[in-house]
Scaffold this motif. Structure first.
Motif, short mmCIF file in Angstrom:
data_model
loop_
_atom_site.label_atom_id
_atom_site.label_comp_id
_atom_site.label_asym_id
_atom_site.label_seq_id
_atom_site.Cartn_x
_atom_site.Cartn_y
_atom_site.Cartn_z
N PHE A 41 0.84 -1.20 0.00
CA PHE A 41 0.00 0.00 0.00
C PHE A 41 0.87 1.25 0.00
O PHE A 41 1.79 1.37 0.80
CB PHE A 41 -0.90 -0.03 1.25
CG PHE A 41 -1.82 1.13 1.36
CD1 PHE A 41 -3.03 1.14 0.69
CD2 PHE A 41 -1.49 2.22 2.14
CE1 PHE A 41 -3.89 2.22 0.80
CE2 PHE A 41 -2.34 3.31 2.25
CZ PHE A 41 -3.55 3.30 1.58
N VAL A 42 0.58 2.19 -0.92
CA VAL A 42 1.31 3.45 -0.99
C VAL A 42 0.42 4.60 -0.56
O VAL A 42 0.81 5.47 0.20
CB VAL A 42 1.86 3.71 -2.42
CG1 VAL A 42 2.49 5.08 -2.53
CG2 VAL A 42 2.84 2.63 -2.82
N ALA A 43 -0.80 4.60 -1.07
CA ALA A 43 -1.73 5.70 -0.77
C ALA A 43 -3.16 5.21 -1.01
O ALA A 43 -3.38 4.22 -1.69
CB ALA A 43 -1.44 6.91 -1.63
N GLY A 44 -4.10 5.94 -0.45
CA GLY A 44 -5.50 5.61 -0.67
C GLY A 44 -6.40 6.70 -0.14
O GLY A 44 -5.94 7.63 0.53
N GLY A 45 -7.64 6.60 -0.49
CA GLY A 45 -8.59 7.59 -0.03
C GLY A 45 -10.01 7.19 -0.36
O GLY A 45 -10.25 6.30 -1.18
N ASP A 46 -10.94 7.85 0.28
CA ASP A 46 -12.36 7.61 0.05
C ASP A 46 -12.90 8.75 -0.80
O ASP A 46 -12.88 9.91 -0.39
CB ASP A 46 -13.09 7.54 1.38
CG ASP A 46 -14.54 7.14 1.24
OD1 ASP A 46 -15.04 7.06 0.09
OD2 ASP A 46 -15.19 6.91 2.26
N LEU A 47 -13.36 8.43 -1.99
CA LEU A 47 -13.88 9.44 -2.90
C LEU A 47 -15.38 9.65 -2.74
O LEU A 47 -15.99 10.36 -3.51
CB LEU A 47 -13.57 9.04 -4.36
CG LEU A 47 -12.09 8.84 -4.67
CD1 LEU A 47 -11.91 8.35 -6.10
CD2 LEU A 47 -11.31 10.12 -4.46
N CYS A 60 6.81 -1.38 -10.27
CA CYS A 60 5.57 -0.89 -10.87
C CYS A 60 4.65 -0.34 -9.78
O CYS A 60 4.66 -0.83 -8.65
CB CYS A 60 4.84 -2.02 -11.59
SG CYS A 60 5.79 -2.74 -12.93
N THR A 61 3.87 0.65 -10.14
CA THR A 61 2.88 1.23 -9.24
C THR A 61 1.53 1.16 -9.94
O THR A 61 1.42 1.53 -11.12
CB THR A 61 3.23 2.69 -8.90
OG1 THR A 61 4.48 2.69 -8.21
CG2 THR A 61 2.17 3.32 -8.01
N CYS A 62 0.53 0.66 -9.24
CA CYS A 62 -0.80 0.48 -9.83
C CYS A 62 -1.87 1.14 -8.97
O CYS A 62 -1.79 1.11 -7.75
CB CYS A 62 -1.12 -1.00 -9.97
SG CYS A 62 0.04 -1.91 -11.03
N ALA A 63 -2.86 1.70 -9.64
CA ALA A 63 -4.02 2.31 -8.97
C ALA A 63 -5.28 1.67 -9.52
O ALA A 63 -5.32 1.21 -10.66
CB ALA A 63 -4.04 3.81 -9.21
N ASN A 64 -6.33 1.67 -8.72
CA ASN A 64 -7.58 1.05 -9.14
C ASN A 64 -8.51 2.01 -9.89
O ASN A 64 -9.71 1.89 -9.83
CB ASN A 64 -8.31 0.43 -7.94
CG ASN A 64 -8.76 1.46 -6.93
OD1 ASN A 64 -8.17 2.53 -6.81
ND2 ASN A 64 -9.79 1.13 -6.17
N MET A 65 -7.94 2.96 -10.61
CA MET A 65 -8.74 3.95 -11.34
C MET A 65 -9.68 3.36 -12.37
O MET A 65 -10.79 3.86 -12.54
CB MET A 65 -7.84 5.00 -12.00
CG MET A 65 -7.35 6.06 -11.05
SD MET A 65 -8.66 6.90 -10.11
CE MET A 65 -9.59 7.67 -11.42
N ASP A 90 10.44 7.83 -5.44
CA ASP A 90 9.84 7.80 -4.09
C ASP A 90 9.21 6.45 -3.79
O ASP A 90 9.14 6.04 -2.63
CB ASP A 90 8.77 8.88 -3.95
CG ASP A 90 9.35 10.28 -3.90
OD1 ASP A 90 10.57 10.40 -3.68
OD2 ASP A 90 8.59 11.24 -4.10
N GLU A 91 8.71 5.78 -4.81
CA GLU A 91 8.03 4.49 -4.63
C GLU A 91 8.98 3.32 -4.69
O GLU A 91 8.59 2.18 -4.51
CB GLU A 91 6.95 4.34 -5.71
CG GLU A 91 5.88 5.41 -5.61
CD GLU A 91 5.10 5.60 -6.88
OE1 GLU A 91 4.04 6.23 -6.82
OE2 GLU A 91 5.53 5.14 -7.97
#
Length: 96
Positions: A41-47, A60-65, A90-91
């Motif tokens: 886990f690198v970052a997250g948030g509630d939209l 590699c860095t992946c987001a659930n966009m 940074d990652e």
């Protein structure tokens, strides 16, 4: 002076090539339902309508966009679950 400029341009070109060569490797994760355990886990948030996650394995860095965009009614292929790219410096932390 020309040697310094030439060396600098070669270095910039080599860095760009290394970053571009990682991109196809990262694309292999886009269709997975769940990323491998090596991703942290690198970052997250509630939209409000969905939770946003960013995970990285240092390469590699992946987001659930794609899943978030799908919820918003955007046309995303059904087999795409992650938006992946080469990890930034940074990652790529030493603690991985």
């Amino acid at each position: 002076m020309n040697v310094v400029v030439g060396t600098s341009l070669a270095l910039v070109a080599a860095i760009g090539t290394a970053a571009n060569s990682t991109a196809p490797v990262c694309n292999q994760y886009s269709t997975l339902d769940r990323l491998p355990d090596s991703f942290e886990f690198v970052a997250g948030g509630d939209l409000g309508y969905a939770e946003f996650f960013v995970l990285s394995d240092g390469i590699c860095t992946c987001a659930n966009m794609p899943s978030i965009d799908r919820r918003r009614g955007k046309p995303i292929p059904a087999d795409v679950n992650w938006s992946c790219r080469a990890a930034t410096s940074d990652e790529q932390g030493d603690d991985r």
